[in-house]
Every structure is written in C-alpha cells, then in structure tokens.
Write a protein that holds these residues in place. Structure first.
Motif, PDB file in Angstrom:
ATOM      1  N   LYS A   1       0.833  -1.205   0.000  1.00 53.50           N
ATOM      2  CA  LYS A   1       0.000   0.000   0.000  1.00 53.50           C
ATOM      3  C   LYS A   1       0.870   1.258   0.000  1.00 53.50           C
ATOM      4  N   PRO A   2       0.314   2.416  -0.438  1.00 54.30           N
ATOM      5  CA  PRO A   2       1.078   3.678  -0.469  1.00 54.30           C
ATOM      6  C   PRO A   2       1.415   4.155   0.949  1.00 54.30           C
ATOM      7  N   GLU A   3       2.424   5.054   1.025  1.00 55.99           N
ATOM      8  CA  GLU A   3       2.953   5.485   2.318  1.00 55.99           C
ATOM      9  C   GLU A   3       1.903   6.166   3.197  1.00 55.99           C
ATOM     10  N   ASN A   4       0.981   6.950   2.585  1.00 59.85           N
ATOM     11  CA  ASN A   4      -0.022   7.630   3.408  1.00 59.85           C
ATOM     12  C   ASN A   4      -0.971   6.630   4.075  1.00 59.85           C
ATOM     13  N   ILE A   5      -1.252   5.534   3.394  1.00 58.88           N
ATOM     14  CA  ILE A   5      -2.092   4.483   3.979  1.00 58.88           C
ATOM     15  C   ILE A   5      -1.294   3.715   5.035  1.00 58.88           C
TER      16      ILE A   5
END
Length: 306
Positions: free
Chosen positions: A225-229
């Motif tokens: 998953k992306p870093e913000n998630i």
C-alpha cells in the motif's frame, strides 16, 4: 558467521518459531538475538516479543502494608522446597516488614532485622547455614500516598502475604480510603494478570515505542500500500499496542467491557471523590534471572557409570 545450535534453541525458546526460521534469522542479523527476534516478527513468523524474563530462581515474594503504604520484597532460594519451609517464610515476612519501614533494597539490606542486632544481610548469611541452601535478598520497594490507599495482591500464595508474584497499587484520593483500597486491590489483581509495561502512554520507553513503530511499518509495507495508507495503518497498530501494554488503556480483567481508566472513573462514585492511580509495582519471582538448565536423567546416568 557460524550460528551455534545453542543460539538457535535460545531464539526458538524466545519466539516459538521453527528451527530453520531461527537459523535464517540469526544468519541475517549476524547472530544478534534481539535483531533476530525483530527479523522474525517483521516476516510474520513470530508474533511474540522476547520474553520479559525467564523465571529461574526459587523463593518467595512477600508484602506488608498499612492503609496508605505498602512494601514488597523478593528473597531467593535454590529450590522450591525451601519456599515451604516455615523458617524461610518467616524471614521473607520479616524482610517485607523491614521494607515497609525502609523501602529501597540497599536501605533494607543494611537495616536491622526485626528482633535482632544483626542486619538483614547478615541474617540471610546466617540462615544459609541453618536452612542448608544458598539464599539471597534480591530486591524491595515501597509505595506511599498522603491521601488515599495502597493495596496489595499476592498470587500463588503459600502463606499470608507470601507467594510467587506480588503487586502493589497506589490510589490518590481525598475520598473514602477503604473504598479506594478495595478498588486498588482489584487493579492489583489486574496487574498480576496482564503485566503492563507502563501506567500511562507517556511513561512508555520511547525506544520501545519507536521499535514497535518500525516493525509495524515494515509489516505494513509488505502489503504494497502507499505510504499515506501505511502511516494510518501504523497509527492504528500503535493504538492497539497501547491498549495491550498501558495499564490505564487495558481492558479491565474484572469487566473487559471497560478500560482500567473507565473502571477508575466508575469507582469514584463509591470512593466519593476524584481518584488517580499514581503508581504500581509488580514483582514476579525470579524474573530476569537465568537458571542453569540441567539434564537430570543424564546426571543420574553419569553417576551410575562412576
């Protein structure tokens, strides 16, 4: 580097992971045991932290108390058999009583043993010859409040105020001290069962928190998953971590529907005034002391061959 069978066994005992996984973890971390534990956790192979301490020494935990103060002491012996010895039990009780007056280990060790001109340390030395085993006064501590109560709880008790695990809990309040003491004892039972790492989130070791965050982040990244998630996932895991190890945030064992913090708020109605859990102490017999493991069958076989 060469990884020994003893290292693999130690890591397996600490984590419950398989032998080959443990060997791989040690190889990847150059034999660093703590790093190997983290490596296994990041891979999802081990869900457990390194055990806080192997209970290795025998003996007893003793407590003594008044309404607004209480003390706890640990005295070790070589065998569990001695813990059932009345003379040894009397020694532990008297050392706990001395701890109620003097508090810290060093002060208690130097203090006069009740009913004697000798110090606690010298009395222990004398008891070694009488009881026939090596004995040691390991530690003691004391809690006191100006207003409120300090309660005790002893688990696996062998006699009054003597057992394998002891807890003190202090509650500060201007309300009914006896009602506060009754609730503090419930919290002491909770602490015995859950072994929290800290009273509040702020009191947690920052290094330990950062270590958990790093492990959670590595686990989350494996999801792709992306870093913000990932950041939100780590925040959620960290909240869960606090609920597991911080006393006030834990589910209360006597009523898991509420936290200890909420249970305290509810208890204030009985106590009759605002109340605060100001401190707690938990002594588990022999925690952190390594005991040499022996193969009894091998010893007997060796003796027969002589």
């Amino acid at each position: 580097m060469s990884i020994s069978a003893a290292q693999v066994k130690e890591l397996r005992d600490l984590t419950g992971a398989g032998m080959m996984d443990c060997k791989a973890a040690l190889a990847e971390t150059n034999g660093d045991m703590e790093a190997a534990v983290d490596w296994l956790r990041k891979k999802g192979i081990s869900k457990a932290d390194k055990k806080a301490g192997r209970t290795a020494a025998e003996g007893l935990i003793g407590v003594d108390q008044g309404l607004r103060e209480a003390a706890i002491a640990e005295v070790n012996s070589e065998t569990d058999f001695v813990a059932r010895n009345a003379a040894f039990q009397e020694i532990v009780s008297n050392i706990a009583k001395t701890a109620l007056a003097y508090g810290p280990t060093e002060a208690v060790a130097a203090a006069k043993y009740p009913g004697s001109d000798k110090s606690v340390t010298d009395t222990i030395k004398d008891a070694v010859g009488t009881i026939g085993e090596n004995l040691g006064f390991r530690r003691s501590a004391k809690l006191r409040v100006e207003h409120g109560a300090v309660a005790t709880y002893v688990h696996n008790s062998v006699a009054d105020n003597l057992g394998k695990l002891g807890v003190l809990v202090a509650i500060e309040t201007t309300g009914d001290a006896h009602k506060a003491s009754a609730f503090a004892r419930q919290v002491a039972m909770h602490v015995a069962a859950t072994n929290p790492l800290a009273l509040t989130t702020d009191e947690l070791d920052p290094v330990a928190v950062e270590r958990e965050k790093a492990i959670f982040a590595d686990q989350a990244r494996q999801s792709g998953k992306p870093e913000n998630i990932i950041e939100k996932m780590v925040e959620g895991r960290l909240r869960k971590f606090y609920e597991e190890v911080v006393l006030l945030k834990q589910a209360f064992v006597l009523n898991p529907d509420v936290t200890v913090e909420q249970a305290l708020k509810d208890a204030e109605k009985e106590i009759g005034a605002p109340a605060k859990i100001s401190a707690y102490l938990r002594f588990a017999l022999g925690e952190g002391i390594e005991k040499e493991e022996t193969d009894f069958a091998a010893e007997v076989a060796a003796a027969v061959k002589k």
